[in-house]
Design a protein around this motif. Sequence first.
Motif, PDB file in Angstrom:
ATOM      1  N   PHE A 146     -31.599  80.010  28.337  1.00 12.27           N
ATOM      2  CA  PHE A 146     -32.030  80.827  27.333  1.00 12.27           C
ATOM      3  C   PHE A 146     -30.904  81.245  26.377  1.00 12.27           C
ATOM      4  N   PHE A 147     -29.939  81.891  26.921  1.00  8.88           N
ATOM      5  CA  PHE A 147     -28.949  82.065  26.083  1.00  8.88           C
ATOM      6  C   PHE A 147     -27.983  80.876  25.151  1.00  8.88           C
ATOM      7  N   SER A 148     -27.952  79.857  25.975  1.00  8.77           N
ATOM      8  CA  SER A 148     -27.482  78.524  25.433  1.00  8.77           C
ATOM      9  C   SER A 148     -28.197  77.975  24.294  1.00  8.77           C
ATOM     10  N   ASN A 149     -29.712  78.107  24.375  1.00  6.04           N
ATOM     11  CA  ASN A 149     -30.553  77.640  23.379  1.00  6.04           C
ATOM     12  C   ASN A 149     -30.347  78.628  22.199  1.00  6.04           C
ATOM     13  N   MET A 150     -30.339  79.906  22.500  1.00  7.21           N
ATOM     14  CA  MET A 150     -30.085  80.858  21.207  1.00  7.21           C
ATOM     15  C   MET A 150     -28.755  80.543  20.252  1.00  7.21           C
ATOM     16  N   GLN A 151     -27.719  80.068  21.083  1.00  3.49           N
ATOM     17  CA  GLN A 151     -26.487  79.591  20.423  1.00  3.49           C
ATOM     18  C   GLN A 151     -26.703  78.242  19.829  1.00  3.49           C
ATOM     19  N   ALA A 152     -27.334  77.548  19.980  1.00  4.90           N
ATOM     20  CA  ALA A 152     -27.541  76.145  19.570  1.00  4.90           C
ATOM     21  C   ALA A 152     -27.843  75.896  18.129  1.00  4.90           C
ATOM     22  N   GLN A 153     -28.673  76.809  17.443  1.00  5.25           N
ATOM     23  CA  GLN A 153     -28.825  76.834  16.219  1.00  5.25           C
ATOM     24  C   GLN A 153     -27.624  76.696  15.334  1.00  5.25           C
ATOM     25  N   ASN A 188     -30.841  82.438  17.039  1.00  7.62           N
ATOM     26  CA  ASN A 188     -31.623  81.831  16.613  1.00  7.62           C
ATOM     27  C   ASN A 188     -32.959  82.107  17.715  1.00  7.62           C
ATOM     28  N   ILE A 189     -34.119  82.097  16.971  1.00  8.08           N
ATOM     29  CA  ILE A 189     -35.358  82.652  17.717  1.00  8.08           C
ATOM     30  C   ILE A 189     -35.976  81.282  18.125  1.00  8.08           C
ATOM     31  N   ASP A 190     -36.292  80.412  17.043  1.00  9.99           N
ATOM     32  CA  ASP A 190     -37.140  79.165  17.443  1.00  9.99           C
ATOM     33  C   ASP A 190     -37.249  78.621  16.419  1.00  9.99           C
ATOM     34  N   GLY A 191     -36.648  77.340  16.306  1.00  9.97           N
ATOM     35  CA  GLY A 191     -36.671  76.297  15.118  1.00  9.97           C
ATOM     36  C   GLY A 191     -35.766  77.031  13.977  1.00  9.97           C
ATOM     37  N   GLY A 192     -36.543  76.903  12.984  1.00 12.15           N
ATOM     38  CA  GLY A 192     -35.767  77.617  11.668  1.00 12.15           C
ATOM     39  C   GLY A 192     -35.765  78.947  11.639  1.00 12.15           C
ATOM     40  N   PHE A 193     -36.337  79.645  12.652  1.00 12.76           N
ATOM     41  CA  PHE A 193     -36.218  81.337  12.590  1.00 12.76           C
ATOM     42  C   PHE A 193     -35.009  81.888  13.292  1.00 12.76           C
ATOM     43  N   GLY A 227     -31.985  91.967   9.980  1.00  9.44           N
ATOM     44  CA  GLY A 227     -33.185  90.927   9.549  1.00  9.44           C
ATOM     45  C   GLY A 227     -33.429  89.873  10.185  1.00  9.44           C
ATOM     46  N   ILE A 228     -34.513  89.193   9.641  1.00  9.74           N
ATOM     47  CA  ILE A 228     -35.111  87.795  10.073  1.00  9.74           C
ATOM     48  C   ILE A 228     -34.857  87.007   8.994  1.00  9.74           C
ATOM     49  N   GLU A 229     -34.832  85.695   9.255  1.00  7.54           N
ATOM     50  CA  GLU A 229     -34.877  84.531   8.242  1.00  7.54           C
ATOM     51  C   GLU A 229     -35.376  83.267   8.667  1.00  7.54           C
ATOM     52  N   TYR A 230     -35.749  82.553   7.587  1.00  5.97           N
ATOM     53  CA  TYR A 230     -36.579  81.297   7.924  1.00  5.97           C
ATOM     54  C   TYR A 230     -35.644  80.273   6.988  1.00  5.97           C
TER      55      TYR A 230
END
Length: 167
Positions: A16-23, A83-88, A124-127
């Motif tokens: 999960f942590f590595s996916n968060m850093q992948a964006q 990163n939350i998911d995709g472009g978020f 904040g949150i961004e897309y």
Amino acid sequence: MKKLFLLAAFLTGATFFSNMQAQTIADNAIGLRLGGGDGIGAEVSYQRALGGDNNRLELDLGWRNDNNFDAFKLTGLYQWVWNIDGGFNWYAGVGGGIGSVDVHPEWKDRWDDSTFLFVAGDIGIEYNFDIPLMLSLDLRPEIGFYNDDSVLNDFAPDVALGLRYQF
């Protein structure tokens, strides 16, 4: 069994942590941040990615011509982006800035001109769209250091919508 459970929890967390850093974030972004915190209003906003990490520097210049006063404010923030998911993405940051308020003559009996410093937080949150466009919504609480008779308040919870071109 307990060791197997702990190993599974560790591997899930690491994934999960590595996916968060992948964006990755854009190297540069410029646009507008439209808010209303403490009477300053719209800001021209620039973001610059720092190094290979998902960290960036945001610089905002806001100004306002009003019936009661004219003002400008320069803000600098250091932000961490996840990163939350995709472009978020969501982000948080800290920083501060400087500003100036010039009260119109007919209001001088009520308020004084002032130059001020402030500290700020940011969350904040961004897309990030597939085109080079980013839309964001953030909360930036600010604590200002003004003179006692300033037209501005010491605390300003600034909520804003941002629209930036990424390059």
